[in-house]
Design a protein around this motif. Structure first.
Motif, PDB file in Angstrom:
ATOM      1  N   VAL A 192      37.993  37.641  36.299  1.00  0.00           N
ATOM      2  CA  VAL A 192      36.653  37.075  36.110  1.00  0.00           C
ATOM      3  C   VAL A 192      35.628  38.185  36.007  1.00  0.00           C
ATOM      4  N   ARG A 193      34.524  37.883  35.374  1.00  0.00           N
ATOM      5  CA  ARG A 193      33.403  38.828  35.333  1.00  0.00           C
ATOM      6  C   ARG A 193      32.725  38.834  36.699  1.00  0.00           C
ATOM      7  N   GLN A 194      32.488  40.024  37.206  1.00  0.00           N
ATOM      8  CA  GLN A 194      31.856  40.118  38.525  1.00  0.00           C
ATOM      9  C   GLN A 194      30.440  39.543  38.516  1.00  0.00           C
ATOM     10  N   ASP A 195      29.724  39.687  37.409  1.00  0.00           N
ATOM     11  CA  ASP A 195      28.350  39.188  37.392  1.00  0.00           C
ATOM     12  C   ASP A 195      28.276  37.664  37.354  1.00  0.00           C
ATOM     13  N   GLN A 196      29.430  36.995  37.190  1.00  0.00           N
ATOM     14  CA  GLN A 196      29.478  35.539  37.246  1.00  0.00           C
ATOM     15  C   GLN A 196      29.841  35.030  38.639  1.00  0.00           C
ATOM     16  N   LEU A 197      30.135  35.943  39.558  1.00  0.00           N
ATOM     17  CA  LEU A 197      30.479  35.572  40.929  1.00  0.00           C
ATOM     18  C   LEU A 197      29.262  35.670  41.839  1.00  0.00           C
ATOM     19  N   PRO A 198      29.223  34.895  42.915  1.00  0.00           N
ATOM     20  CA  PRO A 198      28.175  35.099  43.920  1.00  0.00           C
ATOM     21  C   PRO A 198      28.223  36.537  44.437  1.00  0.00           C
ATOM     22  N   GLN A 199      27.073  37.082  44.777  1.00  0.00           N
ATOM     23  CA  GLN A 199      26.993  38.478  45.202  1.00  0.00           C
ATOM     24  C   GLN A 199      27.966  38.791  46.339  1.00  0.00           C
ATOM     25  N   ALA A 200      28.143  37.883  47.264  1.00  0.00           N
ATOM     26  CA  ALA A 200      29.004  38.132  48.427  1.00  0.00           C
ATOM     27  C   ALA A 200      30.467  38.276  48.058  1.00  0.00           C
ATOM     28  N   ARG A 202      31.567  39.745  45.127  1.00  0.00           N
ATOM     29  CA  ARG A 202      31.802  40.897  44.251  1.00  0.00           C
ATOM     30  C   ARG A 202      32.318  42.067  45.087  1.00  0.00           C
ATOM     31  N   SER A 203      33.143  42.901  44.459  1.00  0.00           N
ATOM     32  CA  SER A 203      33.744  43.993  45.240  1.00  0.00           C
ATOM     33  C   SER A 203      34.177  45.141  44.353  1.00  0.00           C
ATOM     34  N   GLY A 204      34.057  46.338  44.893  1.00  0.00           N
ATOM     35  CA  GLY A 204      34.582  47.533  44.239  1.00  0.00           C
ATOM     36  C   GLY A 204      35.794  48.093  44.951  1.00  0.00           C
ATOM     37  N   ASP A 205      36.269  47.388  45.986  1.00  0.00           N
ATOM     38  CA  ASP A 205      37.432  47.835  46.760  1.00  0.00           C
ATOM     39  C   ASP A 205      38.702  47.128  46.305  1.00  0.00           C
ATOM     40  N   VAL A 206      39.835  47.695  46.687  1.00  0.00           N
ATOM     41  CA  VAL A 206      41.102  46.967  46.663  1.00  0.00           C
ATOM     42  C   VAL A 206      41.210  46.262  48.015  1.00  0.00           C
ATOM     43  N   THR A 207      41.342  44.954  47.996  1.00  0.00           N
ATOM     44  CA  THR A 207      41.461  44.196  49.240  1.00  0.00           C
ATOM     45  C   THR A 207      42.719  43.355  49.203  1.00  0.00           C
ATOM     46  N   ALA A 208      43.534  43.486  50.246  1.00  0.00           N
ATOM     47  CA  ALA A 208      44.747  42.673  50.399  1.00  0.00           C
ATOM     48  C   ALA A 208      44.560  41.744  51.583  1.00  0.00           C
ATOM     49  N   LEU A 267      36.527  32.652  47.512  1.00  0.00           N
ATOM     50  CA  LEU A 267      36.915  33.481  46.370  1.00  0.00           C
ATOM     51  C   LEU A 267      37.807  32.693  45.411  1.00  0.00           C
ATOM     52  N   ILE A 268      38.814  32.018  45.951  1.00  0.00           N
ATOM     53  CA  ILE A 268      39.752  31.278  45.108  1.00  0.00           C
ATOM     54  C   ILE A 268      39.030  30.163  44.348  1.00  0.00           C
ATOM     55  N   ARG A 269      38.126  29.452  45.014  1.00  0.00           N
ATOM     56  CA  ARG A 269      37.393  28.374  44.347  1.00  0.00           C
ATOM     57  C   ARG A 269      36.407  28.914  43.311  1.00  0.00           C
ATOM     58  N   ALA A 270      35.910  30.128  43.536  1.00  0.00           N
ATOM     59  CA  ALA A 270      34.919  30.702  42.622  1.00  0.00           C
ATOM     60  C   ALA A 270      35.523  31.123  41.287  1.00  0.00           C
ATOM     61  N   VAL A 271      36.823  31.367  41.251  1.00  0.00           N
ATOM     62  CA  VAL A 271      37.448  31.861  40.017  1.00  0.00           C
ATOM     63  C   VAL A 271      37.232  30.899  38.851  1.00  0.00           C
ATOM     64  N   PRO A 272      37.633  29.623  38.944  1.00  0.00           N
ATOM     65  CA  PRO A 272      37.373  28.731  37.808  1.00  0.00           C
ATOM     66  C   PRO A 272      35.892  28.483  37.566  1.00  0.00           C
ATOM     67  N   GLN A 273      35.091  28.501  38.630  1.00  0.00           N
ATOM     68  CA  GLN A 273      33.646  28.301  38.477  1.00  0.00           C
ATOM     69  C   GLN A 273      33.009  29.445  37.696  1.00  0.00           C
ATOM     70  N   ALA A 274      33.615  30.638  37.779  1.00  0.00           N
ATOM     71  CA  ALA A 274      33.096  31.810  37.064  1.00  0.00           C
ATOM     72  C   ALA A 274      33.723  31.967  35.682  1.00  0.00           C
ATOM     73  N   GLY A 275      34.498  30.976  35.268  1.00  0.00           N
ATOM     74  CA  GLY A 275      35.088  31.011  33.934  1.00  0.00           C
ATOM     75  C   GLY A 275      36.473  31.612  33.869  1.00  0.00           C
ATOM     76  N   GLY A 276      37.071  31.902  35.021  1.00  0.00           N
ATOM     77  CA  GLY A 276      38.423  32.455  35.029  1.00  0.00           C
ATOM     78  C   GLY A 276      39.467  31.359  35.088  1.00  0.00           C
ATOM     79  N   GLY A 277      40.578  31.567  34.419  1.00  0.00           N
ATOM     80  CA  GLY A 277      41.672  30.604  34.438  1.00  0.00           C
ATOM     81  C   GLY A 277      42.884  31.195  35.117  1.00  0.00           C
ATOM     82  N   TRP A 278      43.503  30.429  36.004  1.00  0.00           N
ATOM     83  CA  TRP A 278      44.716  30.910  36.675  1.00  0.00           C
ATOM     84  C   TRP A 278      45.908  30.824  35.733  1.00  0.00           C
ATOM     85  N   ARG A 279      46.738  31.862  35.779  1.00  0.00           N
ATOM     86  CA  ARG A 279      48.006  31.885  35.051  1.00  0.00           C
ATOM     87  C   ARG A 279      49.121  32.057  36.065  1.00  0.00           C
ATOM     88  N   LEU A 280      50.195  31.347  35.852  1.00  0.00           N
ATOM     89  CA  LEU A 280      51.290  31.350  36.818  1.00  0.00           C
ATOM     90  C   LEU A 280      52.498  32.079  36.265  1.00  0.00           C
TER      91      LEU A 280
END
Length: 406
Positions: A192-200, A202-208, A267-280
């Motif tokens: 997803v585009r970061q600018d389409q996500l809520p500010q909270a 967005r991230s520049g880190d690798v997070t697991a 985060l998971i719910r924001a993906v489709p809201q930001a225009g991202g589509g899940w692929r399996l």
């Protein structure tokens, strides 16, 4: 007379093999079954061990233009959201390992390799041709190719490199092995585009995010403009996966993560809201490489997923293919050796490292998805030892030391 290598496959591994072979002084003929060079998928993490190889090929500038360079690796509990440990990357990785830790869109990595190969003389890229058969005889290897229009073509070369992926036909003909096996894990991927996500979010880190029988990884791509999100959980794929509507996965994934913490669910719910589509993707693999004979025989060698498909829990699938290609370059440049000996040298120098990465990737999967007392012990160890457990010097240096959790 200049020797000629035939390469099956035009993905990241195939292009890296073409680049390495050309730089070793060989003429290259690469065959890709698709009618255009494209790369599907999402993000790729490439550690300093891989970035050093790209630098040696003169690709630092191209990498800098399209990749992101995270400053930290963070590990968080998927259940509580608490940070368990962190590892500095950025300048620290450069200082310690001589190169940065990068995250890049798979299509961008494929594109920079393709651009590098196209600039080289003696490289012939052939689309719409798939290798159907190969035979070794009289110091040469002959391949039969099928064109998309149905024509059959035969080409002769001095060596054949099978870089044709997880379902490698070259491997099946060379080793006579059964198909890959299901790991029991499902991977959901989205960008997803970061600018389409809520500010909270967005991230520049690798997070697991580590949870029982699941984990989620997020990291930036394309200079930080995009966010890659990968969720992996235990489960069986749908029987009709080949024709399945992948866009229908969002509800399934949200249900699987229903017990996780609020920030992760957001985060998971924001993906489709930001225009991202899940692929399996169902994750497939093979047993770790058992010896050099599984990577080269005679005039034929295997590279990347064709040789050693692995689970993504060490983020080294593309990296090991690029390392393979760098070693192939060194071997093919040994002009005082017969070609079979060069390929044997390549296999001898690669099989143990690839097997180790395969095995460690499996081990990481068990650690990431641990339940009960094992999960509690893992979280305690991360809190107490943190950076020491997250660093992977044996991998990033390419040496034999190992004291890390990952």
């Amino acid at each position: 007379m200049q020797k000629q290598v035939l390469i099956a496959g035009g993905g990241i591994g195939g292009l890296a093999a073409a680049l390495g072979s050309a730089r070793a002084g060989w003429e290259v003929r690469l065959f890709e079954r698709a009618s255009a060079f494209t790369e599907i998928g999402a993000g790729v993490q490439i550690g300093p061990n891989v970035v050093r190889r790209l630098q040696a090929w003169g690709l630092q500038g191209a990498l800098q233009a399209v990749a992101a360079f995270p400053e930290r690796l963070r590990v968080r509990s998927a259940l509580t959201g608490a940070e368990l440990a962190a590892l500095p990357l950025g300048a620290r990785a450069i200082e310690r390992y001589g190169a940065a830790y990068a995250t890049i869109h798979r299509a961008d990595l494929h594109g920079l390799l393709l651009a590098a190969v196209r600039d080289l003389p003696g490289v012939h890229l052939n689309l719409g041709l798939s290798v159907q058969e190969h035979a070794q005889e009289g110091g040469a290897v002959t391949v039969r190719l099928a064109h998309v229009d149905g024509r059959l073509v035969e080409v002769e070369g001095d060596a054949l490199i099978g870089a044709d992926g997880l379902r490698s036909g070259t491997r099946a003909r060379l080793l006579g092995e059964a198909p890959t096996r299901a790991s029991g894990h499902l991977a959901y991927r989205a960008v997803v585009r970061q600018d389409q996500l809520p500010q909270a979010l967005r991230s520049g880190d690798v997070t697991a995010w580590l949870g029982p029988r699941l984990h989620v990884v997020q990291y930036p791509l394309r200079r930080g403009e995009l966010l890659n999100v990968v969720a992996i959980r235990h489960g069986r794929p749908p029987a009709d996966l080949e024709s399945w509507d992948h866009g229908a996965n969002a509800a399934d994934l949200e249900a699987a993560l229903a017990r996780t913490c609020a920030p992760l669910q957001d985060l998971i719910r924001a993906v489709p809201q930001a225009g991202g589509g899940w692929r399996l993707w169902p994750l497939l693999d093979r047993a770790p490489v058992a010896g050099p004979h599984e990577m080269a025989r005679g005039l034929v060698a295997l590279l990347g997923d064709a040789a050693h498909p692995m689970r993504p829990y060490l983020a080294q699938g593309a990296g090991m293919a690029i390392e393979d290609a760098a070693e192939l370059q060194r071997a093919l440049a040994m002009h005082d050796l017969e070609v079979p000996l060069r390929l044997t040298r390549y296999a001898l120098n690669r099989w143990q490292r690839n097997a180790r990465v395969q095995e460690r990737s499996r081990r990481n999967g068990r650690i990431f998805h641990a339940t009960g007392p094992v999960r509690w012990g893992r979280d305690l160890a991360l809190r107490l030892l943190g950076e020491r457990l997250l660093d992977v010097p044996w991998l990033y240096r390419g040496d034999g030391s190992s004291a890390s959790l990952l």
